[in-house]
Structure formats: structure tokens, C-alpha cells
Write a protein that holds these residues in place. Structure first.
Motif, PDB file in Angstrom:
ATOM      1  N   LEU A 106     -73.058 -25.669  86.673  1.00  0.00           N
ATOM      2  CA  LEU A 106     -73.641 -26.936  86.255  1.00  0.00           C
ATOM      3  C   LEU A 106     -74.391 -26.835  84.790  1.00  0.00           C
ATOM      4  CD1 LEU A 106     -74.527 -28.240  89.786  1.00  0.00           C
ATOM      5  CD2 LEU A 106     -72.628 -29.151  88.358  1.00  0.00           C
ATOM      6  N   GLU A 107     -74.979 -25.804  84.907  1.00  0.00           N
ATOM      7  CA  GLU A 107     -75.963 -25.434  83.752  1.00  0.00           C
ATOM      8  C   GLU A 107     -75.065 -25.422  82.454  1.00  0.00           C
ATOM      9  OE1 GLU A 107     -78.747 -21.927  82.169  1.00  0.00           O
ATOM     10  OE2 GLU A 107     -78.956 -22.687  84.191  1.00  0.00           O
ATOM     11  N   MET A 108     -74.026 -24.835  82.509  1.00  0.00           N
ATOM     12  CA  MET A 108     -73.196 -24.518  81.232  1.00  0.00           C
ATOM     13  C   MET A 108     -72.182 -25.644  80.844  1.00  0.00           C
ATOM     14  SD  MET A 108     -73.598 -20.484  80.923  1.00  0.00           S
ATOM     15  CE  MET A 108     -72.667 -20.404  79.354  1.00  0.00           C
ATOM     16  N   ARG A 109     -72.287 -26.669  81.790  1.00  0.00           N
ATOM     17  CA  ARG A 109     -70.989 -27.572  81.828  1.00  0.00           C
ATOM     18  C   ARG A 109     -70.414 -27.879  80.423  1.00  0.00           C
ATOM     19  NH1 ARG A 109     -70.840 -33.306  84.825  1.00  0.00           N
ATOM     20  NH2 ARG A 109     -68.446 -33.679  84.331  1.00  0.00           N
ATOM     21  N   SER A 151     -75.132 -19.195  92.881  1.00  0.00           N
ATOM     22  CA  SER A 151     -75.761 -19.212  91.509  1.00  0.00           C
ATOM     23  C   SER A 151     -74.463 -19.442  90.574  1.00  0.00           C
ATOM     24  CB  SER A 151     -76.233 -17.612  91.508  1.00  0.00           C
ATOM     25  OG  SER A 151     -74.981 -16.764  91.603  1.00  0.00           O
ATOM     26  N   TYR A 177     -74.650 -23.194  90.279  1.00  0.00           N
ATOM     27  CA  TYR A 177     -75.690 -23.528  89.332  1.00  0.00           C
ATOM     28  C   TYR A 177     -75.320 -23.155  87.756  1.00  0.00           C
ATOM     29  CZ  TYR A 177     -78.503 -24.602  93.147  1.00  0.00           C
ATOM     30  OH  TYR A 177     -78.975 -25.280  94.673  1.00  0.00           O
ATOM     31  N   CYS A 178     -74.728 -22.182  87.640  1.00  0.00           N
ATOM     32  CA  CYS A 178     -74.528 -21.592  86.223  1.00  0.00           C
ATOM     33  C   CYS A 178     -73.372 -22.393  85.605  1.00  0.00           C
ATOM     34  CB  CYS A 178     -73.864 -20.193  86.285  1.00  0.00           C
ATOM     35  SG  CYS A 178     -73.325 -19.557  84.613  1.00  0.00           S
TER      36      CYS A 178
END
Length: 113
Positions: A43-46, A37, A40-41
Motif C-alpha cells: 500500500l505504501e509503495m503502490r 507488513s 502495508y508495504c
């Protein structure tokens, strides 16, 4: 590779243990998030993380450059002036002996957060 292999293997083991423990329910996800998680966070908030990284990098680089230049100028001044060395060096030595944790609240009061 032989020197870093044990560290890499132990880090992978710890990450797998945490991932498994969170998925099984041994740890609360709000207490210890699963490494997946976190990934993924990231990558999402890159874009946000990149912006924060560049901002921090600029601040650190500027601070390092200014401290190197100002410190060199002060050292040069001290090497030329015996009076300045005798007047200021005792205070510099005193502040080096005081732990920063004791001075930090005063600096926050004087200069702000």
C-alpha cells in the motif's frame, strides 16, 4: 465455489500461521516477513509497484506481439520454400533439444544482460 474453497481456506490458514509465528517470534521478521507488513508495504509503495507493473506489461506485450508476427512470417516463409526448410529446420530442432539453461550464459555473453 466448492472447488476453490479448500484452496482459499488453506491459504488463509498458512497466512495466519505465518503472521502468528512472526508476531510470537518463532520466525525472524527479516527472514520471513509477516503478511501484514507485506500488505502495508504494498500500500505504501503502490505508485512504484504500478509503474513497474505497467513497464513490465508493456515489455511483455511488445515481446509477445513481435514474436507472434515474426514467428508467423518465418512459418509462412518455411511453408513456401523447401530449400529454406531443409537449410534451417535442422538447426531449429537442435536448439529446441538443448536446455535453455545451457544456452542462457552464451546469450548473456553475446547480447549482454
Amino acid at each position: 465455489m466448492r472447488k476453490v474453497a479448500p484452496a482459499i481456506i488453506s491459504a488463509l490458514f498458512i497466512l495466519c500461521f505465518i503472521e502468528f509465528s512472526v508476531k510470537v517470534g518463532f520466525f525472524e521478521a527479516s527472514l520471513i516477513p509477516a503478511p501484514s507488513s507485506i500488505w502495508y508495504c504494498l500500500l505504501e509503495m503502490r505508485p512504484d509497484f504500478q509503474e513497474a507493473f505497467y513497464s513490465t506489461f508493456r515489455s511483455v506485450s511488445l515481446g509477445w506481439f513481435l514474436s507472434a508476427v515474426i514467428g508467423s512470417l518465418i512459418a509462412f516463409f518455411f511453408s513456401l520454400s523447401d530449400l529454406a526448410r531443409r537449410a534451417i529446420l535442422p538447426f531449429a530442432i537442435f536448439f529446441q533439444t538443448v536446455p535453455i539453461i545451457a544456452i542462457a550464459p552464451l546469450l548473456v555473453i553475446y547480447f549482454g544482460f
